[in-house]
Write a protein that holds these residues in place. Structure first.
Motif, PDB file in Angstrom:
ATOM      1  N   ARG A 167       0.841  -1.198   0.000  1.00  0.00           N
ATOM      2  CA  ARG A 167       0.000   0.000   0.000  1.00  0.00           C
ATOM      3  C   ARG A 167       0.880   1.254   0.000  1.00  0.00           C
ATOM      4  NH1 ARG A 167      -2.365  -0.860   4.415  1.00  0.00           N
ATOM      5  NH2 ARG A 167      -3.919  -2.249   3.503  1.00  0.00           N
ATOM      6  N   ALA A 168       1.894   1.254   0.857  1.00  0.00           N
ATOM      7  CA  ALA A 168       2.805   2.401   0.905  1.00  0.00           C
ATOM      8  C   ALA A 168       3.548   2.568  -0.415  1.00  0.00           C
ATOM      9  CB  ALA A 168       3.794   2.235   2.057  1.00  0.00           C
ATOM     10  N   TRP A 169       3.946   1.449  -1.019  1.00  0.00           N
ATOM     11  CA  TRP A 169       4.677   1.478  -2.282  1.00  0.00           C
ATOM     12  C   TRP A 169       3.817   2.070  -3.392  1.00  0.00           C
ATOM     13  CZ3 TRP A 169       9.695   0.899  -2.766  1.00  0.00           C
ATOM     14  CH2 TRP A 169      10.258   0.658  -4.019  1.00  0.00           C
ATOM     15  N   MET A 170       2.566   1.654  -3.452  1.00  0.00           N
ATOM     16  CA  MET A 170       1.667   2.181  -4.475  1.00  0.00           C
ATOM     17  C   MET A 170       1.357   3.661  -4.228  1.00  0.00           C
ATOM     18  SD  MET A 170       1.366  -0.138  -6.638  1.00  0.00           S
ATOM     19  CE  MET A 170       1.795  -1.874  -6.760  1.00  0.00           C
ATOM     20  N   ASN A 171       1.262   4.056  -2.971  1.00  0.00           N
ATOM     21  CA  ASN A 171       1.077   5.481  -2.670  1.00  0.00           C
ATOM     22  C   ASN A 171       2.271   6.297  -3.141  1.00  0.00           C
ATOM     23  OD1 ASN A 171      -1.409   5.015  -1.488  1.00  0.00           O
ATOM     24  ND2 ASN A 171      -0.598   4.894   0.591  1.00  0.00           N
ATOM     25  N   MET A 172       3.472   5.733  -2.969  1.00  0.00           N
ATOM     26  CA  MET A 172       4.678   6.412  -3.440  1.00  0.00           C
ATOM     27  C   MET A 172       4.650   6.557  -4.956  1.00  0.00           C
ATOM     28  SD  MET A 172       8.673   5.238  -3.325  1.00  0.00           S
ATOM     29  CE  MET A 172       8.343   4.049  -4.628  1.00  0.00           C
ATOM     30  N   MET A 173       4.229   5.497  -5.656  1.00  0.00           N
ATOM     31  CA  MET A 173       4.139   5.549  -7.110  1.00  0.00           C
ATOM     32  C   MET A 173       3.156   6.625  -7.551  1.00  0.00           C
ATOM     33  SD  MET A 173       6.262   3.345  -8.284  1.00  0.00           S
ATOM     34  CE  MET A 173       7.141   1.857  -7.795  1.00  0.00           C
ATOM     35  N   SER A 174       2.051   6.745  -6.843  1.00  0.00           N
ATOM     36  CA  SER A 174       1.071   7.776  -7.173  1.00  0.00           C
ATOM     37  C   SER A 174       1.690   9.158  -7.022  1.00  0.00           C
ATOM     38  CB  SER A 174      -0.157   7.654  -6.261  1.00  0.00           C
ATOM     39  OG  SER A 174      -0.814   6.429  -6.465  1.00  0.00           O
ATOM     40  N   GLY A 175       2.486   9.343  -5.975  1.00  0.00           N
ATOM     41  CA  GLY A 175       3.163  10.614  -5.766  1.00  0.00           C
ATOM     42  C   GLY A 175       4.235  10.896  -6.791  1.00  0.00           C
ATOM     43  N   ALA A 176       4.679   9.841  -7.482  1.00  0.00           N
ATOM     44  CA  ALA A 176       5.688   9.994  -8.530  1.00  0.00           C
ATOM     45  C   ALA A 176       5.047  10.187  -9.899  1.00  0.00           C
ATOM     46  CB  ALA A 176       6.603   8.779  -8.550  1.00  0.00           C
ATOM     47  N   ASP A 177       3.769  10.543  -9.893  1.00  0.00           N
ATOM     48  CA  ASP A 177       3.042  10.856 -11.126  1.00  0.00           C
ATOM     49  C   ASP A 177       2.797   9.647 -12.019  1.00  0.00           C
ATOM     50  OD1 ASP A 177       2.949  13.500 -10.336  1.00  0.00           O
ATOM     51  OD2 ASP A 177       4.745  14.058 -11.459  1.00  0.00           O
ATOM     52  N   ILE A 178       2.791   8.447 -11.439  1.00  0.00           N
ATOM     53  CA  ILE A 178       2.370   7.275 -12.192  1.00  0.00           C
ATOM     54  C   ILE A 178       0.844   7.295 -12.240  1.00  0.00           C
ATOM     55  CG2 ILE A 178       2.514   4.774 -12.410  1.00  0.00           C
ATOM     56  CD1 ILE A 178       5.201   6.220 -12.555  1.00  0.00           C
ATOM     57  N   ALA A 220      14.471  -0.136   1.005  1.00  0.00           N
ATOM     58  CA  ALA A 220      13.592   1.020   0.878  1.00  0.00           C
ATOM     59  C   ALA A 220      12.256   0.494   0.376  1.00  0.00           C
ATOM     60  CB  ALA A 220      14.156   2.058  -0.084  1.00  0.00           C
ATOM     61  N   GLY A 221      11.269   0.439   1.262  1.00  0.00           N
ATOM     62  CA  GLY A 221       9.996  -0.148   0.883  1.00  0.00           C
ATOM     63  C   GLY A 221      10.181  -1.598   0.493  1.00  0.00           C
ATOM     64  N   LEU A 222       9.777  -1.946  -0.720  1.00  0.00           N
ATOM     65  CA  LEU A 222       9.881  -3.330  -1.181  1.00  0.00           C
ATOM     66  C   LEU A 222      11.260  -3.653  -1.762  1.00  0.00           C
ATOM     67  CD1 LEU A 222       6.408  -3.784  -2.933  1.00  0.00           C
ATOM     68  CD2 LEU A 222       7.132  -4.711  -0.726  1.00  0.00           C
ATOM     69  N   ILE A 223      12.075  -2.646  -2.042  1.00  0.00           N
ATOM     70  CA  ILE A 223      13.391  -2.908  -2.619  1.00  0.00           C
ATOM     71  C   ILE A 223      14.369  -3.322  -1.526  1.00  0.00           C
ATOM     72  CG2 ILE A 223      15.379  -1.905  -3.802  1.00  0.00           C
ATOM     73  CD1 ILE A 223      13.526  -0.107  -5.324  1.00  0.00           C
ATOM     74  N   HIS A 224      15.001  -4.460  -1.735  1.00  0.00           N
ATOM     75  CA  HIS A 224      16.078  -4.933  -0.863  1.00  0.00           C
ATOM     76  C   HIS A 224      17.339  -5.067  -1.708  1.00  0.00           C
ATOM     77  CE1 HIS A 224      12.500  -6.067   1.354  1.00  0.00           C
ATOM     78  NE2 HIS A 224      13.212  -6.475   2.389  1.00  0.00           N
ATOM     79  N   ALA A 225      18.491  -4.806  -1.113  1.00  0.00           N
ATOM     80  CA  ALA A 225      19.754  -4.952  -1.834  1.00  0.00           C
ATOM     81  C   ALA A 225      20.744  -5.735  -0.986  1.00  0.00           C
ATOM     82  CB  ALA A 225      20.332  -3.588  -2.197  1.00  0.00           C
ATOM     83  N   TRP A 226      21.563  -6.548  -1.679  1.00  0.00           N
ATOM     84  CA  TRP A 226      22.514  -7.428  -1.002  1.00  0.00           C
ATOM     85  C   TRP A 226      23.911  -7.268  -1.599  1.00  0.00           C
ATOM     86  CZ3 TRP A 226      17.640  -8.891  -2.550  1.00  0.00           C
ATOM     87  CH2 TRP A 226      16.763  -9.352  -1.557  1.00  0.00           C
ATOM     88  N   LEU A 227      24.904  -7.511  -0.764  1.00  0.00           N
ATOM     89  CA  LEU A 227      26.283  -7.624  -1.214  1.00  0.00           C
ATOM     90  C   LEU A 227      26.667  -9.097  -1.121  1.00  0.00           C
ATOM     91  CD1 LEU A 227      28.796  -5.949  -2.107  1.00  0.00           C
ATOM     92  CD2 LEU A 227      29.604  -6.214   0.246  1.00  0.00           C
ATOM     93  N   SER A 228      27.169  -9.635  -2.224  1.00  0.00           N
ATOM     94  CA  SER A 228      27.528 -11.053  -2.282  1.00  0.00           C
ATOM     95  C   SER A 228      28.954 -11.199  -2.786  1.00  0.00           C
ATOM     96  CB  SER A 228      26.575 -11.807  -3.224  1.00  0.00           C
ATOM     97  OG  SER A 228      25.217 -11.519  -2.937  1.00  0.00           O
ATOM     98  N   LYS A 229      29.655 -12.195  -2.270  1.00  0.00           N
ATOM     99  CA  LYS A 229      31.029 -12.466  -2.682  1.00  0.00           C
ATOM    100  C   LYS A 229      31.087 -13.818  -3.381  1.00  0.00           C
ATOM    101  CE  LYS A 229      35.715 -12.795  -0.742  1.00  0.00           C
ATOM    102  NZ  LYS A 229      36.497 -12.743   0.518  1.00  0.00           N
ATOM    103  N   ARG A 230      31.766 -13.868  -4.503  1.00  0.00           N
ATOM    104  CA  ARG A 230      31.865 -15.128  -5.241  1.00  0.00           C
ATOM    105  C   ARG A 230      32.465 -16.220  -4.372  1.00  0.00           C
ATOM    106  NH1 ARG A 230      35.680 -17.210  -9.992  1.00  0.00           N
ATOM    107  NH2 ARG A 230      36.357 -18.413  -8.196  1.00  0.00           N
TER     108      ARG A 230
END
Length: 241
Positions: A167-178, A220-230
């Motif tokens: 819900r928060a993510w979609m509200n953010m998209m609406s605020g971004a003029d989507i 950030a919201g639904l976006i997650h980021a990871w650092l991985s080592k081979r």
């Protein structure tokens, strides 16, 4: 959607893609700010693989801050890669880039890279085994100890928390003029065409693709980021400069 359908969508969006998502830039800027600290110990002449580079935003960020780094930009959408190439030419770092229109499996062997980026790409691979193989393709193109910074939409879609975040993510998209129609298309895409999985599941997929256990460094919201080592013992391609 299959790969060709996804590619067609990005082909159509390429010309206006950056403008469309301009109001979500604070998320991108924070991710890039942290990326600098994660990549700070790379060699001064590092080679960076940018998978699904799109319009080249993270490539440009890294190139502007590291004047001797070289880049391999991989992108299946020709129009998106054209925007990336134009950005590189305008900002003066195109000579340090190799542009490849296509997927990783068609990228010629140019030797191992010191690091890779892969932002909001693997989420479009719905089959888990194929998604793991995608990460194995990346790991095989890294030197021993090479690192990957990757991000994807992630959440347990069966949990109450997902409803709040969505819900928060979609509200953010609406605020971004989507547009409302665009918001509804995104909602349907997240349910049917994007592999939104629990973070621990994505960690397992990356790990099974030839990496040590990834460390989450950003959300950030639904976006997650990871650092991985081979992971040790994962075969890589021979270096060719």
């Amino acid at each position: 959607m299959n790969q060709d359908e996804i590619k067609t969508i990005f082909d159509q969006q390429a010309a206006n893609y950056d403008a469309q998502w301009a109001k979500t830039a604070p998320i991108k800027n924070c991710l890039h700010f942290l990326l600098d600290s994660l990549f700070i110990e790379l060699p001064s002449d590092a080679r960076i693989l940018c998978v699904g580079v799109g319009t080249g935003v993270e490539l440009a960020h890294l190139a502007q801050r590291n004047s001797a780094w070289r880049f391999t930009a991989v992108e299946p959408s020709g129009p998106m890669l054209d925007v990336c190439r134009q950005r590189a030419e305008k900002e003066g770092f195109a000579s340090r880039c190799r542009f490849h229109e296509g997927y990783l499996d068609s990228l010629p062997d140019t030797g191992p890279h010191d690091a890779a980026t892969c932002f909001l790409v693997s989420q479009f691979i719905l089959d888990r085994a194929a998604r793991s193989e995608f990460f194995r393709e990346i790991s095989s193109r890294l030197r021993p100890g090479g690192i990957l910074a990757s991000s994807d939409l992630a959440s347990d879609v069966e949990s109450p928390e997902y409803a709040v975040l969505l819900r928060a993510w979609m509200n953010m998209m609406s605020g971004a003029d989507i547009s409302p129609e665009g918001i509804e298309r995104l909602r349907k895409a997240y349910a049917n065409d994007v592999g939104v999985l629990p973070p621990d599941t994505i960690v397992s997929i990356i790990q099974s693709g030839g990496f040590e256990r990834p460390v989450q460094f950003f959300q950030a919201g639904l976006i997650h980021a990871w650092l991985s080592k081979r992971a040790p013992g994962n075969a890589s391609q021979g270096r060719s400069d």
